[in-house]
Design an enzyme around this catalytic site. Structure first.
Site, PDB file in Angstrom:
ATOM      1  N   THR A   1      -3.197  -6.122  12.168  1.00  0.00           N
ATOM      2  CA  THR A   1      -2.129  -5.840  11.217  1.00  0.00           C
ATOM      3  C   THR A   1      -2.568  -4.861  10.142  1.00  0.00           C
ATOM      4  O   THR A   1      -1.881  -3.887   9.835  1.00  0.00           O
ATOM      5  CB  THR A   1      -1.649  -7.147  10.560  1.00  0.00           C
ATOM      6  OG1 THR A   1      -0.996  -7.957  11.548  1.00  0.00           O
ATOM      7  CG2 THR A   1      -0.666  -6.866   9.430  1.00  0.00           C
TER       8      THR A   1
ATOM      9  N   ALA B   1      -4.057 -13.266  25.975  1.00  0.00           N
ATOM     10  CA  ALA B   1      -4.946 -14.397  26.227  1.00  0.00           C
ATOM     11  C   ALA B   1      -4.173 -15.701  26.353  1.00  0.00           C
ATOM     12  O   ALA B   1      -3.135 -15.896  25.703  1.00  0.00           O
ATOM     13  CB  ALA B   1      -5.967 -14.509  25.105  1.00  0.00           C
TER      14      ALA B   1
ATOM     15  N   TYR C   1       3.328  -8.999  -3.934  1.00  0.00           N
ATOM     16  CA  TYR C   1       2.670  -7.696  -3.923  1.00  0.00           C
ATOM     17  C   TYR C   1       3.162  -6.781  -2.806  1.00  0.00           C
ATOM     18  O   TYR C   1       3.267  -5.565  -3.005  1.00  0.00           O
ATOM     19  CB  TYR C   1       1.147  -7.863  -3.866  1.00  0.00           C
ATOM     20  CG  TYR C   1       0.584  -8.281  -2.532  1.00  0.00           C
ATOM     21  CD1 TYR C   1       0.099  -7.343  -1.634  1.00  0.00           C
ATOM     22  CD2 TYR C   1       0.512  -9.631  -2.172  1.00  0.00           C
ATOM     23  CE1 TYR C   1      -0.427  -7.712  -0.409  1.00  0.00           C
ATOM     24  CE2 TYR C   1      -0.012 -10.012  -0.951  1.00  0.00           C
ATOM     25  CZ  TYR C   1      -0.485  -9.052  -0.079  1.00  0.00           C
ATOM     26  OH  TYR C   1      -1.000  -9.428   1.135  1.00  0.00           O
TER      27      TYR C   1
ATOM     28  N   HIS D   1     -19.532   8.160 -18.921  1.00  0.00           N
ATOM     29  CA  HIS D   1     -18.411   8.589 -19.757  1.00  0.00           C
ATOM     30  C   HIS D   1     -17.934   9.975 -19.305  1.00  0.00           C
ATOM     31  O   HIS D   1     -18.770  10.832 -19.003  1.00  0.00           O
ATOM     32  CB  HIS D   1     -18.862   8.666 -21.221  1.00  0.00           C
ATOM     33  CG  HIS D   1     -17.819   9.225 -22.148  1.00  0.00           C
ATOM     34  ND1 HIS D   1     -16.746   8.471 -22.581  1.00  0.00           N
ATOM     35  CD2 HIS D   1     -17.681  10.458 -22.711  1.00  0.00           C
ATOM     36  CE1 HIS D   1     -15.995   9.231 -23.378  1.00  0.00           C
ATOM     37  NE2 HIS D   1     -16.546  10.441 -23.474  1.00  0.00           N
TER      38      HIS D   1
END
Length: 456
Positions: free
Chosen positions: A42, A117, A184, A435
């Protein structure tokens, strides 16, 4: 009927199955993996990868369309997107990755069979291919058959009603997309189509979106959805289709929402309908296969990994379980510990959660650093969000890290590593961060927890 024997037989070649197979092969175990559809399962074919491809294309398109309204001084003469080409590009990525998985399995000397299977017993599986039927006996069986989208009885898939799989195959954007489910998956796909120009409406039965996450994490996402023009209806239930859309039930009665597509994303269910599997009589935990700390089922020599074993249904959890099982079969001693599994929502902004939240760990110390104090976030024009630490009051041990912000998913590994390594606030605060980067917000959140934040 052709008879074969192998040391390890894996049913399912999704993230859990193929990773387990590769690792078994690398350690010299005679391994065979059977997959009914395509390698990668998936996640690779109809989930994680194609959805992120769609999200990326939508983001790029939205940047072009939105640029003239922004402060950067960029002007455009208009933009258009050919979704058919976008889908073709997405499918090309999938082909490369599935071919890559096949190559890795071959490199590890793993045999692969495409077929269906059927379980005969805990040591024997029949595989029906296009050419023949094989009967395979094995010393160890690994069940990794994954999951599929859940249907609603009153809104079965078909016609106007689509699943996430079908949403990622659309070659034309819907004029109006109604999404049933504010988790989500629904928000990721909904945000993408909103940026592509579709009118999007989200229907959620709970009192807010992303109900599995705390309210502070979902607030910036809700604000961004509103800015994108996405309509969000909470405490509302989807009832049935109408002639031109969806009937919803609100506190004030039923209402019709006209639309041309209804995307139902109300969770996923484990794929446990492999013929003969039920006859094995494996113990269940709810609707999932029950496993122990070594991913072994109630039958000796039969293991299970991935979505069939329960929440969280995440590809990286399945991969970790697959590696664990492979190690055990090769003679290693290990057990499953899921304390530092990151959960990521690829919404806009993104959400990351690792370890304990403030709600699940009362009495802990919570420190929050807003991304509005991070220079890199400001240069990206996306300073909405924050980084949050949950720590032990007595010894500063990091118990959980959550964050919400644009591009924040790339810090998920750092969050997991901190918890896995037993880091304290001082450990993180004393680590020099480059930074200007988003990572500085992690250091600042730790500094704030120690009482001496520099930029907040």
């Amino acid at each position: 009927m052709k008879l074969e024997r192998t040391k390890v037989l894996i049913v399912g070649a999704g993230p859990g199955g193929y990773v387990c197979a590769i690792r078994c092969g690398q350690m010299g175990l005679d391994t065979l993996v059977v997959e009914a559809k395509a390698l990668g399962g998936t996640c690779l074919n109809v989930g994680c990868i194609p959805s992120k491809a769609l999200i990326h294309a939508a983001n790029e398109f939205h940047k072009i369309c939105d640029a003239p309204a922004g402060p950067l001084g960029i002007s455009t003469s208009g933009a258009n997107i050919d979704l058919l080409r976008t889908v073709a590009w997405k499918d090309g990525i999938i082909r490369k990755l599935t071919d890559g998985v096949g190559g890795l399995l071959k490199k590890a000397n793993v045999r692969t069979i495409q077929g269906h299977a059927s379980m005969i017993d805990g040591k024997t599986v029949e595989i029906a291919t296009e050419a023949e039927v094989l009967r395979i006996t094995c010393d160890n069986l690994v069940i990794a058959t994954g999951s599929r989208p859940s249907e609603l009885p009153n809104l079965p898939f078909g016609g106007r009603v689509i699943s996430s799989t079908q949403a990622l195959e659309l070659t034309e954007r819907p004029e109006h997309l109604v999404i049933v489910g504010g988790g989500y998956i629904g928000l990721e796909i909904g945000t993408a189509f909103a940026k592509l120009g579709s009118k999007v409406t989200i229907i959620e039965a709970e009192d807010r979106i992303l109900p599995r996450y705390d309210a502070e994490l979902s607030k910036p996402v809700a604000a961004r959805l509103s800015k994108l023009g996405v309509a969000v209806h909470t405490n509302v239930k989807a009832k049935r289709q109408s002639e031109d859309g969806l009937i919803i039930e609100t506190a004030n009665g039923e209402r019709n929402i006209p639309c041309d597509k209804i995307l139902v994303v109300v969770g996923r269910q484990p794929v446990l309908d492999t013929p003969g599997l039920e006859a094995l009589g494996l113990d269940m935990q709810g609707r999932y296969l029950k496993i122990d700390s070594k991913c072994e089922t109630s039958m000796r020599g039969v293991y299970a990994v991935g979505d069939v074993t329960g929440e969280p249904m995440l590809a990286h959890r399945a991969m970790a379980q697959g590696q664990l099982v492979a190690g055990l079969l090769a003679g290693q001693n290990a057990s499953w510990d899921k304390r530092s599994i990151p959960a990521v929502c690829f919404t806009d902004p993104e959400v990351v959660s690792v370890g304990l939240s403030p709600q699940s760990a009362p009495g802990t110390k919570v420190s929050v650093f807003p991304l509005s104090g991070n220079g890199r976030s400001m240069t990206l024009e996306r300073s909405d969000g924050f980084v949050r630490f949950v720590t032990n009051v007595e010894n500063e041990l990091v118990l959980g890290i959550q964050a919400v912000g644009a591009g924040i998913s790339e810090l998920a590994g750092q969050f997991s590593l901190a918890i896995e390594m037993g880091a304290t606030l001082t450990d993180i605060a004393a680590t020099i961060h480059a930074h200007p980067t988003l990572g500085e917000s992690v250091q600042e959140a730790a500094l704030k927890g120690l009482g001496h934040a520099l930029h907040a």
